[in-house]
Design a protein around this motif. Structure first.
Motif, PDB file in Angstrom:
ATOM      1  N   VAL A  72       0.855  -1.186   0.000  1.00 30.12           N
ATOM      2  CA  VAL A  72       0.000   0.000   0.000  1.00 30.12           C
ATOM      3  C   VAL A  72       0.892   1.236   0.000  1.00 30.12           C
ATOM      4  CG1 VAL A  72      -1.680   1.323   1.348  1.00 30.12           C
ATOM      5  CG2 VAL A  72      -1.931  -1.160   1.125  1.00 30.12           C
ATOM      6  N   PRO A  73       0.692   2.184  -0.913  1.00 31.63           N
ATOM      7  CA  PRO A  73       1.569   3.357  -1.008  1.00 31.63           C
ATOM      8  C   PRO A  73       1.591   4.188   0.274  1.00 31.63           C
ATOM      9  CG  PRO A  73       0.185   3.182  -2.958  1.00 31.63           C
ATOM     10  CD  PRO A  73      -0.331   2.184  -1.963  1.00 31.63           C
ATOM     11  N   VAL A  74       2.749   4.786   0.541  1.00 29.03           N
ATOM     12  CA  VAL A  74       2.923   5.683   1.687  1.00 29.03           C
ATOM     13  C   VAL A  74       3.628   6.941   1.205  1.00 29.03           C
ATOM     14  CG1 VAL A  74       3.051   3.822   3.382  1.00 29.03           C
ATOM     15  CG2 VAL A  74       5.144   4.649   2.314  1.00 29.03           C
ATOM     16  N   ARG A  75       3.641   7.972   2.039  1.00 29.04           N
ATOM     17  CA  ARG A  75       4.355   9.212   1.735  1.00 29.04           C
ATOM     18  C   ARG A  75       5.409   9.450   2.806  1.00 29.04           C
ATOM     19  NH1 ARG A  75       2.201  12.231  -2.231  1.00 29.04           N
ATOM     20  NH2 ARG A  75       0.057  11.839  -2.823  1.00 29.04           N
ATOM     21  N   GLY A  76       6.400  10.252   2.481  1.00 30.96           N
ATOM     22  CA  GLY A  76       7.447  10.582   3.442  1.00 30.96           C
ATOM     23  C   GLY A  76       8.585   9.584   3.399  1.00 30.96           C
ATOM     24  N   ARG A  77       9.433   9.640   4.403  1.00 37.31           N
ATOM     25  CA  ARG A  77      10.606   8.757   4.460  1.00 37.31           C
ATOM     26  C   ARG A  77      10.155   7.331   4.708  1.00 37.31           C
ATOM     27  NH1 ARG A  77      14.752  12.452   8.036  1.00 37.31           N
ATOM     28  NH2 ARG A  77      14.751  14.165   6.557  1.00 37.31           N
TER      29      ARG A  77
END
Length: 196
Positions: A72-77
């Motif tokens: 599942v896509p995530v954002r950030g580091r």
């Protein structure tokens, strides 16, 4: 070109080595083949195959990950998504699934990815796990395929390593090659094997 033999080991972290041993050795059936440690530090290695291991450091204060669904896509580091462990065949995949379900651990239904069939779960540390078996007659190592509808530029150059992208390294002369002692440097000779 360097010849690789597999993933020597993936190094993970846990705050509860007992739960980790119980899951990886006793539930999944992976042998605990090495254990290093001293006050405030442990590192244990579990055998996945003849060439591959997964290792866990235990440090005080490590907490399980917040479970994130596989892929599942995530954002950030973010650098790590999940560990995928290969099993021999469909029968072995169902065996792992049944064992996890029998232990009361959530495990997905098998998913068909075209060249592999997979089930998904989480270990006691919140590490996302996939168990996969190859689909008979579909060998992407022998016959690579790119079906991405918009592949990146580098991928369009094909499956084989491209020479000249990086500068060649200068070989270290034999007399300058040193191996420095690490945590397990006296592993075989000076420390007592607690299983003897």
């Amino acid at each position: 070109m360097t010849r690789y033999t597999g993933v020597n080991h993936l190094a993970m972290a846990t705050g509860d080595m007992d739960a980790t041993v119980r899951f990886w050795r006793d539930l999944l059936g992976m042998r605990l083949v090495a254990g290093l440690g001293h006050e405030g530090y442990r590192q244990y290695f579990f055998e996945i195959s003849a060439t591959d291991m997964i290792a866990f450091f235990e440090w005080e204060g490590v907490e399980p990950l917040v479970e994130k669904d596989h892929g599942v896509p995530v954002r950030g580091r973010y650098a790590f998504d999940h560990v995928a462990v290969g099993v021999a065949d469909s029968e072995a995949l169902w065996e792992i699934r049944d064992r996890l379900e029998g232990a009361g651990i959530w495990v997905s239904e098998p998913v068909d990815h075209g060249f592999i069939h997979s089930v998904y779960t989480f270990d006691p540390n919140g590490i996302a796990l996939e168990f996969s078996c190859m689909v008979p007659g579909v060998d992407v190592r022998e016959h690579p395929r790119m079906t991405d509808s918009a592949p990146c530029a580098a991928a369009l150059q094909g499956p084989e390593p491209v020479a000249g992208v990086w500068p060649e390294g200068t070989p270290t002369p034999a007399e300058d090659r040193m191996v420095y002692p690490g945590e397990g440097h006296d592993f075989l000779h000076r420390k007592r094997n607690r299983w003897d």
